[in-house]
Design a protein around this motif. Structure first.
Motif, PDB file in Angstrom:
ATOM      1  N   PRO A 176       0.921  -1.199   0.072  1.00 58.39           N
ATOM      2  CA  PRO A 176      -0.049   0.040   0.130  1.00 58.39           C
ATOM      3  C   PRO A 176       0.756   1.382   0.058  1.00 58.39           C
ATOM      4  CG  PRO A 176      -0.993  -1.526   1.433  1.00 58.39           C
ATOM      5  CD  PRO A 176       0.433  -2.278   0.940  1.00 58.39           C
ATOM      6  N   ALA A 177       1.976   1.473   0.726  1.00 59.79           N
ATOM      7  CA  ALA A 177       2.789   2.673   0.851  1.00 59.79           C
ATOM      8  C   ALA A 177       3.272   2.863  -0.554  1.00 59.79           C
ATOM      9  CB  ALA A 177       3.803   2.558   2.023  1.00 59.79           C
ATOM     10  N   SER A 178       3.774   1.801  -1.198  1.00 65.49           N
ATOM     11  CA  SER A 178       4.393   1.917  -2.440  1.00 65.49           C
ATOM     12  C   SER A 178       3.316   2.449  -3.581  1.00 65.49           C
ATOM     13  CB  SER A 178       4.783   0.589  -3.004  1.00 65.49           C
ATOM     14  OG  SER A 178       5.141   0.709  -4.471  1.00 65.49           O
ATOM     15  N   VAL A 179       2.102   2.027  -3.470  1.00 63.60           N
ATOM     16  CA  VAL A 179       0.974   2.415  -4.447  1.00 63.60           C
ATOM     17  C   VAL A 179       0.804   3.789  -4.076  1.00 63.60           C
ATOM     18  CG1 VAL A 179      -1.214   2.294  -5.074  1.00 63.60           C
ATOM     19  CG2 VAL A 179       0.049   0.024  -4.714  1.00 63.60           C
ATOM     20  N   ARG A 180       0.810   4.257  -3.081  1.00 62.06           N
ATOM     21  CA  ARG A 180       0.536   5.633  -2.440  1.00 62.06           C
ATOM     22  C   ARG A 180       1.549   6.556  -2.935  1.00 62.06           C
ATOM     23  NH1 ARG A 180      -1.413   2.911   2.643  1.00 62.06           N
ATOM     24  NH2 ARG A 180       0.853   3.651   3.517  1.00 62.06           N
ATOM     25  N   ASN A 181       2.817   5.989  -2.926  1.00 62.13           N
ATOM     26  CA  ASN A 181       3.813   7.053  -3.486  1.00 62.13           C
ATOM     27  C   ASN A 181       3.843   7.373  -5.025  1.00 62.13           C
ATOM     28  OD1 ASN A 181       5.070   7.512  -1.013  1.00 62.13           O
ATOM     29  ND2 ASN A 181       6.536   5.487  -1.295  1.00 62.13           N
ATOM     30  N   LEU A 182       3.398   6.224  -5.566  1.00 62.13           N
ATOM     31  CA  LEU A 182       2.923   6.553  -7.152  1.00 62.13           C
ATOM     32  C   LEU A 182       1.866   7.430  -7.217  1.00 62.13           C
ATOM     33  CD1 LEU A 182       4.036   5.938 -10.144  1.00 62.13           C
ATOM     34  CD2 LEU A 182       2.183   3.949 -10.072  1.00 62.13           C
ATOM     35  N   VAL A 183       0.646   7.170  -6.853  1.00 58.99           N
ATOM     36  CA  VAL A 183      -0.429   8.028  -6.921  1.00 58.99           C
ATOM     37  C   VAL A 183      -0.309   9.399  -6.441  1.00 58.99           C
ATOM     38  CG1 VAL A 183      -1.847   5.951  -7.154  1.00 58.99           C
ATOM     39  CG2 VAL A 183      -1.937   7.017  -5.188  1.00 58.99           C
ATOM     40  N   ALA A 184       0.517   9.414  -5.337  1.00 62.83           N
ATOM     41  CA  ALA A 184       0.708  10.907  -4.966  1.00 62.83           C
ATOM     42  C   ALA A 184       1.440  11.708  -5.846  1.00 62.83           C
ATOM     43  CB  ALA A 184       1.737  10.811  -3.655  1.00 62.83           C
ATOM     44  N   LYS A 185       1.887  11.183  -6.930  1.00 61.21           N
ATOM     45  CA  LYS A 185       2.408  11.942  -7.970  1.00 61.21           C
ATOM     46  C   LYS A 185       1.369  12.670  -9.001  1.00 61.21           C
ATOM     47  CE  LYS A 185       6.797   9.343  -8.309  1.00 61.21           C
ATOM     48  NZ  LYS A 185       7.534  10.579  -7.793  1.00 61.21           N
ATOM     49  N   LEU A 186       0.000  12.059  -8.558  1.00 61.48           N
ATOM     50  CA  LEU A 186      -0.998  12.670  -9.447  1.00 61.48           C
ATOM     51  C   LEU A 186      -2.035  13.646  -8.695  1.00 61.48           C
ATOM     52  CD1 LEU A 186      -1.382   9.186 -11.067  1.00 61.48           C
ATOM     53  CD2 LEU A 186      -1.095  11.145 -12.353  1.00 61.48           C
ATOM     54  N   PRO A 187      -1.634  14.826  -8.143  1.00 65.07           N
ATOM     55  CA  PRO A 187      -2.577  15.284  -7.218  1.00 65.07           C
ATOM     56  C   PRO A 187      -3.653  15.945  -7.778  1.00 65.07           C
ATOM     57  CG  PRO A 187      -0.785  16.425  -7.571  1.00 65.07           C
ATOM     58  CD  PRO A 187      -0.249  15.034  -8.170  1.00 65.07           C
ATOM     59  N   ASN A 188      -3.773  16.097  -9.128  1.00 63.93           N
ATOM     60  CA  ASN A 188      -4.838  16.982  -9.869  1.00 63.93           C
ATOM     61  C   ASN A 188      -5.671  15.828 -10.671  1.00 63.93           C
ATOM     62  OD1 ASN A 188      -4.457  19.709  -9.416  1.00 63.93           O
ATOM     63  ND2 ASN A 188      -2.571  19.435 -10.217  1.00 63.93           N
ATOM     64  N   ALA A 189      -5.409  14.411 -10.657  1.00 64.89           N
ATOM     65  CA  ALA A 189      -6.283  13.337 -11.192  1.00 64.89           C
ATOM     66  C   ALA A 189      -7.438  13.213 -10.160  1.00 64.89           C
ATOM     67  CB  ALA A 189      -5.322  12.056 -11.185  1.00 64.89           C
ATOM     68  N   ARG A 190      -8.522  12.590 -11.084  1.00 62.34           N
ATOM     69  CA  ARG A 190      -9.690  12.310 -10.160  1.00 62.34           C
ATOM     70  C   ARG A 190      -9.749  10.625 -10.039  1.00 62.34           C
ATOM     71  NH1 ARG A 190     -10.996  14.993 -14.779  1.00 62.34           N
ATOM     72  NH2 ARG A 190     -12.058  13.210 -16.056  1.00 62.34           N
ATOM     73  N   LEU A 191      -8.964  10.431  -8.648  1.00 63.60           N
ATOM     74  CA  LEU A 191      -8.693   9.152  -8.390  1.00 63.60           C
ATOM     75  C   LEU A 191      -9.535   8.601  -7.729  1.00 63.60           C
ATOM     76  CD1 LEU A 191      -6.154   7.157  -7.757  1.00 63.60           C
ATOM     77  CD2 LEU A 191      -5.727   8.599  -5.547  1.00 63.60           C
ATOM     78  N   THR A 192      -9.810   7.253  -7.740  1.00 62.30           N
ATOM     79  CA  THR A 192     -10.549   6.242  -7.314  1.00 62.30           C
ATOM     80  C   THR A 192      -9.531   5.108  -6.849  1.00 62.30           C
ATOM     81  OG1 THR A 192     -12.593   6.463  -8.771  1.00 62.30           O
ATOM     82  CG2 THR A 192     -12.632   4.611  -7.484  1.00 62.30           C
ATOM     83  N   THR A 193      -9.680   4.665  -5.342  1.00 65.06           N
ATOM     84  CA  THR A 193      -8.920   3.467  -5.225  1.00 65.06           C
ATOM     85  C   THR A 193      -9.907   2.366  -4.778  1.00 65.06           C
ATOM     86  OG1 THR A 193      -9.035   4.194  -2.962  1.00 65.06           O
ATOM     87  CG2 THR A 193      -7.207   5.178  -4.157  1.00 65.06           C
TER      88      THR A 193
END
Length: 277
Positions: free
Chosen positions: A229-246
């Motif tokens: 999970p922390a590895s995945v969070r580190n990748l999606v954190a690079k996308l602060p303006n994306a419309r993110l669904t997890t």
């Protein structure tokens, strides 16, 4: 299934597999993880087609049915894959499915590359799906794996530099397989620094990725030690303006098991895609 071979500028021939479904339905374009052949994803593509979607699977250069195998003559890394290979494969996909909106599904390294590709083309994708895909940054891994990844990634890059390529067919570390030394160097740099700075980069990927506003579905998988999970969070954190669904896949399928047991993962993808229509 249809297979279309694509010849890259360095002489490598890399196929893209096409799985036709409904004419105007979205097309899910999948890219594998490091060391995983595209053929391994066929059951997942078949399940997408069974649900009414079109699908395609792009081979990563030097893997699976791509020829020749990486050698000391290989000079490609993250940059060449997203600047040369991905556009060539998407051209084939768009020609075969002209009425379909393309969505990129990246597994593991395929997700890292997918984020980079999306940053280059901006609005030409319906969205991104990142399945079992995280940053290799060593701080995103628990316990002794963190310093092990820091030291191991540096050692892999050094070994590949000395040998001229990563001899994964003889050194089975991480299941990466035989790879270009530039690709391993790019991955190693990402693992040590947490930043996407590939060899030969022509843009600031971190800055461009941060500006992306497209829909993103990020799926973590129970039992996945390669993309915790922390590895995945580190990748999606690079996308602060994306419309993110997890979404977390609760079945203990690990890093690769969801590919051959696709039902519940495709259920979640279908729900997400329906929200995009």
């Amino acid at each position: 299934m249809e297979t279309v071979p694509i010849q890259m500028p360095d002489g490598t021939t890399t196929p893209v597999r096409l799985f036709p479904g409904a004419d105007a339905a979205p097309v899910v374009v999948m890219f594998p993880g490091l060391g995983i052949p595209a053929g391994y994803y066929e059951p997942f593509a078949d399940e997408l087609v069974r649900r009414g979607y079109n699908a395609a699977v792009g081979e990563l250069r030097g893997q699976g049915d791509s020829r020749p195998r990486p050698s000391s003559a290989s000079r490609y890394g993250y940059q060449e894959l997203v600047c040369v290979d991905f556009p060539a494969m998407f051209e084939v996909v768009r020609e075969r499915f002209p009425a379909s909106t393309p969505y990129l599904l990246g597994h593991s390294m395929g997700g890292q590359l997918g984020v980079m590709y999306a940053a280059r083309i901006r609005g030409r994708l319906g969205g991104l799906m990142l399945v079992a895909s995280g940053s290799p940054y060593y701080r995103g891994f628990p316990g002794v794996r963190s310093p092990g990844l820091l030291m191991g990634s540096a050692a892999m890059s050094m070994t590949a530099s000395v040998a001229g390529f990563w001899p994964g067919d003889r050194l089975d570390v991480g299941g990466f397989g035989r790879q270009s030394r530039v690709l391993i160097s790019d991955w190693s740099r990402f693992a040590r620094t947490g930043r996407i700075q590939p060899t030969g980069a022509d843009i600031d990927y971190e800055e461009r990725i941060a500006r992306l506003k497209l829909p993103v579905l990020s799926i973590t998988v129970e039992g996945d030690d390669m993309a915790p999970p922390a590895s995945v969070r580190n990748l999606v954190a690079k996308l602060p303006n994306a419309r993110l669904t997890t979404w977390h896949q609760p079945a203990r399928l690990g890093h690769n098991g969801w590919i051959r047991d696709p039902g519940s993962t495709v259920d979640r993808i279908a729900t997400w895609l329906a929200d995009r229509e």
